[in-house]
Write a protein that holds these residues in place. Structure first.
Motif, PDB file in Angstrom:
ATOM      1  N   CYS A 136       0.840  -1.195   0.000  1.00  0.00           N
ATOM      2  CA  CYS A 136       0.000   0.000   0.000  1.00  0.00           C
ATOM      3  C   CYS A 136       0.878   1.248   0.000  1.00  0.00           C
ATOM      4  O   CYS A 136       1.616   1.496   0.960  1.00  0.00           O
ATOM      5  CB  CYS A 136      -0.918  -0.006   1.224  1.00  0.00           C
ATOM      6  SG  CYS A 136      -1.979   1.461   1.332  1.00  0.00           S
ATOM      7  N   VAL A 143      -0.016  -4.600   3.009  1.00  0.00           N
ATOM      8  CA  VAL A 143      -1.238  -5.090   3.636  1.00  0.00           C
ATOM      9  C   VAL A 143      -1.116  -6.601   3.745  1.00  0.00           C
ATOM     10  O   VAL A 143      -0.835  -7.277   2.750  1.00  0.00           O
ATOM     11  CB  VAL A 143      -2.483  -4.720   2.802  1.00  0.00           C
ATOM     12  CG1 VAL A 143      -3.747  -5.285   3.451  1.00  0.00           C
ATOM     13  CG2 VAL A 143      -2.583  -3.216   2.630  1.00  0.00           C
ATOM     14  N   PHE A 151      -7.013  -2.014   6.676  1.00  0.00           N
ATOM     15  CA  PHE A 151      -7.013  -1.515   5.297  1.00  0.00           C
ATOM     16  C   PHE A 151      -8.431  -1.449   4.738  1.00  0.00           C
ATOM     17  O   PHE A 151      -8.845  -0.433   4.172  1.00  0.00           O
ATOM     18  CB  PHE A 151      -6.151  -2.419   4.416  1.00  0.00           C
ATOM     19  CG  PHE A 151      -6.261  -2.110   2.949  1.00  0.00           C
ATOM     20  CD1 PHE A 151      -5.670  -0.977   2.417  1.00  0.00           C
ATOM     21  CD2 PHE A 151      -6.968  -2.951   2.101  1.00  0.00           C
ATOM     22  CE1 PHE A 151      -5.786  -0.680   1.067  1.00  0.00           C
ATOM     23  CE2 PHE A 151      -7.081  -2.666   0.755  1.00  0.00           C
ATOM     24  CZ  PHE A 151      -6.490  -1.526   0.232  1.00  0.00           C
TER      25      PHE A 151
END
Length: 298
Positions: A136, A143, A151
Motif C-alpha cells: 500500500c 497489507v 485496510f
C-alpha cells in the motif's frame, strides 16, 4: 505439542507494532503517505469550522450533530489508517524448523528463511509478509494478515467520509453567487494552482480545491473498495488473484470473518477494539479442510 510449535503459537498471540522504518522507503510512497496525513486532519477542520457554520447555525442542534458525526468518521478513518500503517504483519518474528519446507511452505532467498503458505516477499518492505495482499503506497507498507482489517475499514470509512464532504462542499458552493461561471471552470480544473499562484485565495477557491480532491478520492476509493470486497468475498488476496490461487474460499461469511475477526461488529465501528482472527497467519484452512472442520466450529 512440540517445542517449536509451542513457540510459534506464543509468538502469534499478540499483534506487534512496527518500531523501525516507519516512514515509506520509496519516494512515490512518501508523497502519498504525506498527502493522506495532511488531508485527514485538515479536511476535518475545514468542514467543521468553515463549511458547516455557513450551512447551519453554529452552536445549534444540527451543527452539533454534524460535529459528532464528523468526529466519529475522523476517529475511524485515522484509527484504521494507524492500524494499517503500524501493525507488523511480517514473518520476521516467526521461527520455524526447516523441515516445514514442502508442506506448502517455501524458501525465500531474500530473507534466507522458510515462509509459510500465503506469505510472500515484498522488495519494498524487504521482508516476507503474512498472507500478503499488496504493498500500500498510502501507508508505505504491505497489507497482510494482521492489518488487512484496518485496510478494508480505512477504505470503507474514507468512502463514507469523502461522500459526506462532497455533500457539504457542493451545497456550500451552490449557495454562493458567481461560483458557477465561465471563469470558474478554470478554478475547478486547476484549483491548487489558483491558490498557490495567488490568483484566487478566497474561501470559495479553497472550497473548490477540497471539493475537487474529495470527488477524485471518492472515485478512487469506490473502485478500490468494490475490488477488495470482491476479493475477500471469494477468499482471495490480490497476489493470489493474479496467480489464480483459489484454495482458501471458506464461504463468503467466513471469508469476511477471516479479515475482520470474530468481533467484526466492534471492528466496524471502533478501530481500537480487539477482534481475534480465526487463523494465526501461518496455519490455514483450505476449502477442502474447512468442509470437515466447519461443522465443529459452528
Amino acid at each position: 505439542m512440540k517445542i517449536s510449535e509451542y513457540l510459534l503459537s506464543c509468538q502469534l498471540k499478540m499483534v506487534r507494532l512496527r518500531k523501525k522504518k516507519l516512514l515509506p522507503g520509496q519516494m512515490s510512497d512518501v508523497g502519498a503517505f504525506l498527502f493522506v496525513c495532511f488531508m485527514i486532519p485538515f479536511t476535518f477542520l475545514w468542514e467543521i469550522f468553515f463549511i458547516t457554520p455557513e450551512l447551519y447555525k453554529e452552536g445549534g442542534e444540527m451543527w452539533y450533530l454534524h460535529v459528532v458525526l464528523g468526529t466519529i468518521m475522523l476517529v475511524n478513518i485515522a484509527g484504521n489508517f494507524l492500524g494499517l500503517w503500524l501493525v507488523d504483519t511480517s514473518t520476521r518474528h516467526i521461527v520455524v524448523p526447516s523441515k516445514k519446507i514442502g508442506e506448502n511452505w517455501h524458501y525465500c532467498a531474500s530473507c534466507e528463511a522458510v515462509a509459510p503458505p500465503r506469505s510472500w516477499h515484498c522488495n519494498v518492505c524487504n521482508t516476507c509478509i503474512l498472507k500478503r495482499e499488496h504493498h500500500c503506497m498510502f501507508a508505505g507498507y504491505c497489507v497482510g494478515h494482521y492489518n488487512h482489517r484496518y485496510f478494508l475499514l480505512f477504505l470503507a470509512w474514507l468512502w463514507v467520509g469523502v461522500l459526506y464532504c462532497i455533500y457539504f462542499n457542493t451545497t456550500y458552493l451552490w449557495n454562493m453567487e458567481g461560483v458557477f461561471s465561465f471563469y470558474a471552470v478554470l478554478k475547478f480544473i486547476f484549483p491548487l494552482i489558483m491558490i498557490m499562484t495567488g490568483v484566487d485565495m478566497s474561501t470559495a477557491q479553497v472550497a473548490i480545491f477540497f471539493w475537487s480532491v474529495h470527488v477524485a478520492a471518492f472515485l478512487l476509493v469506490s473502485v478500490l473498495l468494490v475490488y477488495h470486497i470482491h476479493l475477500i468475498y471469494h477468499g482471495k488476496t490480490t497476489f493470489e488473484s493474479n496467480r489464480r490461487i483459489a484454495n482458501y474460499d471458506l464461504g463468503w461469511k467466513q471469508n469476511f470473518i477471516e479479515v475482520l475477526g470474530k468481533s467484526w461488529k466492534l471492528a466496524l465501528i471502533w478501530p481500537f477494539g480487539k477482534s481475534k482472527l480465526p487463523h494465526n497467519g501461518v496455519d490455514w484452512d483450505t476449502e477442502a479442510t474447512w468442509k470437515l472442520e466447519a461443522p465443529k466450529n459452528r
